[in-house]
Design an enzyme around this catalytic site. Structure first.
Site, mmCIF file in Angstrom:
data_model
loop_
_atom_site.group_PDB
_atom_site.id
_atom_site.type_symbol
_atom_site.label_atom_id
_atom_site.label_comp_id
_atom_site.label_asym_id
_atom_site.label_seq_id
_atom_site.Cartn_x
_atom_site.Cartn_y
_atom_site.Cartn_z
ATOM 1 N N GLU A 172 0.811 -1.218 0.000
ATOM 2 C CA GLU A 172 0.000 0.000 0.000
ATOM 3 C C GLU A 172 0.845 1.269 0.000
ATOM 4 O O GLU A 172 0.356 2.359 0.281
ATOM 5 C CB GLU A 172 -0.955 -0.031 1.195
ATOM 6 C CG GLU A 172 -1.876 -1.246 1.092
ATOM 7 C CD GLU A 172 -2.872 -1.369 2.223
ATOM 8 O OE1 GLU A 172 -2.859 -0.516 3.121
ATOM 9 O OE2 GLU A 172 -3.660 -2.328 2.203
ATOM 10 N N LYS A 202 -15.858 -1.096 2.584
ATOM 11 C CA LYS A 202 -15.159 -1.631 1.407
ATOM 12 C C LYS A 202 -16.222 -2.195 0.484
ATOM 13 O O LYS A 202 -16.895 -3.173 0.841
ATOM 14 C CB LYS A 202 -14.206 -2.746 1.831
ATOM 15 C CG LYS A 202 -13.025 -2.274 2.654
ATOM 16 C CD LYS A 202 -12.237 -3.467 3.159
ATOM 17 C CE LYS A 202 -10.930 -3.061 3.813
ATOM 18 N NZ LYS A 202 -10.297 -4.210 4.494
#
Length: 438
Positions: free
Chosen positions: A211, A347
């Site tokens: 990430e 999400k």
């Protein structure tokens, strides 16, 4: 306006794994969405359909999901002649077509790709940006709220090598006057952190994880927090930039013993050092007293409900449910009833349609929770979550470090939205937990 074509293909995510891309064609043109995927996935998530053929892509192929779009979902949606602006009807139709509670028949990755691509077609037909269309669908008020970017600058846990158990350490520029200023502050701290990591842990410590965060060979949370605090200080933002953690503790929970193993990456971990949830809660509280921590995600395992409720009663910072709630209405309802946390990590691929994602946010807001819109560790150039965050007034977005193009794509999209909206938007800032009411 009718859909003339729905076509899916297999493309790659940021970890080199296959994922589903869907094209929806209407009179306004081609509308495309790509589905992300996670590394540490909650067991209660909607079902991501993988081929399981070990001879191709190590079993991670998505050809079945692609085929499901091209041969089942696409033709059925076109035949139904649904209006692309009516997202809830479309998503309801997709769920009925699948017929299972967790989308395991056609695959959440197949369904979500279609759901998001159609949302883009709906926005185009209305002649408005995607965030405005989502705002209409969710019924959120104006002005628009631009989210605080929670930037994951240091990685541990399942995302990194070292012994550090906690998965993400984020910087939170919540005292900035605008999104663009917050992002600039974050980028400056990130560069200081990278230089510090290299200096203290050697050149390879500047390498980045999935990430975009650095992943030095750090042993403890204190060591990580000291490094970040020093980077914040060097950048000149002490007292202005706060810290958030995603512990992802389901990854190191021992369900048999009901204990947490902070040395879980060591095969010879000493069971006498494993912690009860009370001991782990005390550790969090001592860290929050020493460092400027404003948010902790997944402090306990996804089914250790007792621990969550215990922690919630005695904490005043944001407690975010991710593996606990997996954007699932039933899990959110249970977490609200048991008073387990006070914020939802949203999400879209955990639930599998835009409509259900909007509903999950609304259910959370209704109980006074915050909502943080999130990327996954396997991301792409798709920027839909940036528009979702603005459209839902979530006030917080988590989309990695200011590094790696698939992370920056979302942050750059919010910069564009900020520029486009001008005076018609406010930055959530320190109200990130209550931004829906701003």
């Amino acid at each position: 306006m009718p859909i003339s074509k729905i076509h899916a293909r297999s493309v790659y995510d940021s970890r080199g794994n296959p994922t589903v891309e869907v094209d929806v064609v209407t009179e306004t043109g081609l509308h495309r969405a790509i589905v992300p995927s996670g590394a540490s996935t909650g067991q209660h998530e909607a079902h991501e359909l993988r081929d399981g053929d070990k001879s191709k892509w190590l079993g991670k192929g998505v050809l079945t999901a692609v085929k499901n779009v091209n041969e089942t979902i696409g033709p059925a949606v076109i035949k139904e002649n649904l209006d692309v602006k009516e997202q809830s009807k479309i998503d309801e139709f997709l769920n009925k077509l699948d017929g299972t509670p967790n989308k395991s028949n056609l695959g959440a990755n197949a369904i979500l790709g279609v759901s998001l691509a159609i949302a883009k077609a709906g926005a185009a037909e209305k002649g408005v940006p995607l965030y405005a269309h989502i705002s209409d669908l969710a019924g959120t008020k104006k002005p628009y709220v631009l989210p605080v970017p929670f930037q994951n600058v240091l990685n541990g846990g399942s995302h990194a090598g070292g012994r550090l158990a906690f998965q993400e350490f984020m910087i939170v520029p919540d005292t900035a006057s605008s999104f663009s200023e917050g992002l600039r502050q974050g980028a400056e701290v990130y560069h200081k952190l990278k230089a510090l990591a290299k200096k203290k842990y050697g050149q390879s410590a500047g390498n980045v994880g999935d990430e975009g965060g650095v992943a030095p060979d750090i042993q403890t949370a204190e060591e990580a927090l000291d490094l970040i605090t020093e980077a914040i200080e060097q950048a000149g933002y002490t007292g202005k930039i706060h810290i958030a953690m995603d512990v992802a503790s389901s990854e190191f929970y021992k369900p048999e013993e009901k204990k947490y193993d902070l040395d879980f990456k060591n095969p010879d971990s000493d069971p006498s050092k494993w912690l009860t949830y009370e001991q782990l809660a005390d550790l969090y509280k001592s860290l929050a007293a020493k460092y400027p921590i404003v948010s902790i995600e997944d402090p306990f395992a996804e089914d250790d409900w007792e621990a969550w409720s215990y922690f919630y009663k005695t904490s005043d910072f944001q407690i975010v449910g991710d593996d606990l709630t997996v954007t699932n209405p039933l899990r959110i309802k249970k977490a609200i009833e048991l008073k387990s946390c006070n914020a939802l990590l949203l999400k879209v691929n955990q639930i599998g349609t835009l409509t259900e994602s909007i509903q999950a946010a609304k259910d959370s807001y209704a109980d006074g929770w915050g909502v943080m819109v999130s990327h996954r560790s396997g991301e792409t150039e798709d920027v839909t979550i940036a528009d979702i965050s603005v459209g839902l007034r979530s006030g917080q977005i988590k989309t990695g470090a200011p590094a790696r193009s698939e992370r920056l794509a979302k942050l750059n999209q919010i910069l564009r939205i900020e520029e486009e909206l001008g005076e018609n938007a406010v930055y959530a800032g320190q109200n990130f937990r209550k931004s829906v009411n701003l």
